[in-house]
Write an enzyme that holds these catalytic residues in place. Structure first.
Site, PDB file in Angstrom:
ATOM      1  N   GLY A 210       0.817  -1.203   0.000  1.00 25.16           N
ATOM      2  CA  GLY A 210       0.000   0.000   0.000  1.00 25.16           C
ATOM      3  C   GLY A 210       0.849   1.250   0.000  1.00 25.16           C
ATOM      4  CG  ASN A 211      -0.543   4.560  -1.500  1.00 21.57           C
ATOM      5  OD1 ASN A 211      -1.300   5.325  -0.916  1.00 21.57           O
ATOM      6  ND2 ASN A 211      -0.917   3.866  -2.581  1.00 21.57           N
ATOM      7  NE  ARG A 212       3.965   8.172   4.939  1.00 18.47           N
ATOM      8  CZ  ARG A 212       4.896   9.103   5.069  1.00 18.47           C
ATOM      9  NH1 ARG A 212       6.033   8.996   4.405  1.00 18.47           N
ATOM     10  NH2 ARG A 212       4.685  10.145   5.834  1.00 18.47           N
ATOM     11  CB  SER A 213      -2.691   8.265  -0.499  1.00 25.47           C
ATOM     12  OG  SER A 213      -3.698   9.194  -0.823  1.00 25.47           O
TER      13      SER A 213
END
Length: 402
Positions: A210-213
């Site tokens: 995933g990512n930190r958005s």
């Protein structure tokens, strides 16, 4: 400037009690509020409650304080009129210019922005008569917020629920912030699709890539678009933010799910804004059980495959001529150079380029960016609230639509 003056109209629906929370938010944020209920509304919340919470007298009749001509003065002196809840009956009267009580008279005399927050059963909202009335009000410049989906009166569930009062307040705040421009609902009649958040690609039932958005920039785009009169579809990937009032929210998890939802929603969209952080890769294989660490042997490398490039697909396969495609580019170095290359590669009309990293953009309430145009333009947006960047994006988009 004096205290902004808001008229809170309340019509006779069970959701009238929720307007007390909207009233509290308006008064606590420094607005002067005059509550104008219908007779039916007083069956749900009494006159004493509205008067105590607003600090102003409450009446439903044009005959009270006749010397003050309240049926004219209240609307004339308002900076904003918001009706929450707005029943099917109230929408019909407003659309046809009927004026049989103080609230409907106020709506006819108001020369300020008007916001309606409908609440009713699904069948009533979907009825052709209601939809024609809503279309009429929107065509005249009123902002009619799409109702939320959820539990209605009794055991019924569907579209028609009053949006969260906190989110209705955000719409009101944005409309008031635009000042005289609030009358110019420059996205009225437009359908915009916005993606927000970050996709997650599962490795096993426990882990994912995933990512930190956080989705905050996409949600700011949705809120500002609603305040400017648009019909908004928000495709939200793994966010924990409250649904923006007036937006149809579609929840997705993976890049493939996001692609499917965005392409379907974009079929009749005037503008598509891809603000979500979409994973470029996903695991080639999904493990049905949790992947175990084995101390006696080396773990095999993680094999990845490419995800579909949703932004490029939207730009090269537009559903109709004139559709505007806006992308976002989160960069960590050579920000503008990488942004220009991505704009050319993706084929979109506008690309919002910003630098990301620790304490930059992701999860923050502020952002700064440069908006690159396919026409060679560059529009810097200084550091500030994400809503300011969102409004700048809509300004640039509207200029290209018109």
């Amino acid at each position: 400037m004096g205290q902004p003056q808001v008229v809170l109209g309340v019509s006779g629906g069970i959701a009238a009690y929720k307007a007390c929370e909207l009233l509290r938010r308006l008064t606590e944020s420094g607005h002067g509020v005059r509550v104008v209920p219908t007779d039916s509304a007083l069956h749900f919340v009494g006159e004493a409650t509205w008067s105590a919470l607003s600090g102003n007298p409450v009446s439903t009749l044009v005959w009270d304080d006749v010397r003050e001509v309240p049926h004219v003065r209240i609307g004339q002196h308002a900076d904003l009129v918001v009706v929450a809840p707005a029943t099917a009956d109230l929408l019909a009267k407003a659309a046809h210019g009927l004026a049989d009580d103080l609230l409907t008279n106020t709506l006819l005399t108001a020369r300020c922005p008007v916001v309606f927050a409908p609440a009713m059963h699904t069948e009533m909202w979907e009825h052709p008569a209601t939809q024609e009335n809503v279309a009429t009000l929107r065509r005249r410049g009123a902002i009619v917020i799409e109702p939320a989906v959820g539990r209605l009166t009794g055991v019924d569930t569907g579209k028609g629920r009053l949006p969260d009062p906190a989110e209705i307040f955000e719409v009101c705040r944005r409309v008031l912030a635009r000042g005289p421009q609030g009358l110019a609902t420059d996205l009225a009649g437009r359908h915009v699709v916005i993606s927000a958040g970050g996709t997650r690609e599962p490795l096993d039932p426990v882990r994912y890539l995933g990512n930190r958005s956080s989705g905050k920039q996409g949600y700011a785009l949705a809120r500002t678009a609603v305040a400017r009169g648009a019909r908004v579809t928000l495709v939200a990937a793994n966010t924990d933010l409250a649904d923006p009032a007036g937006a149809d929210v579609l929840r997705v998890g993976t890049a493939v799910q996001l692609r499917e939802a965005v392409l379907k929603a974009a079929a009749d969209a005037d503008v598509v804004v891809m603000a979500a952080a979409v994973a470029d890769f996903r695991p080639a294989h999904y493990a049905a059980g949790k992947i175990k660490k084995k101390d006696d042997q080396e773990q095999p490398p993680l094999e990845l495959v490419r995800n579909p490039d949703v932004l490029a697909e939207l730009a090269t396969q537009r559903s109709h001529p004139g559709q505007l495609i806006v992308g976002f580019a989160a960069e960590t170095d050579d920000v503008l150079a990488n942004g220009r290359a991505k704009l050319l590669r993706k084929g979109c009309d506008l690309l919002v380029v910003n630098e990301v990293g620790d304490h930059k953009a992701f999860g923050s309430e502020e952002n700064e960016a440069v908006v690159l145009g396919a026409d060679g333009s560059e529009t810097p947006v200084p550091y500030g609230p994400k809503e300011a960047l969102a409004d700048q994006v809509w300004d640039l988009a509207i200029a290209r639509l018109t």
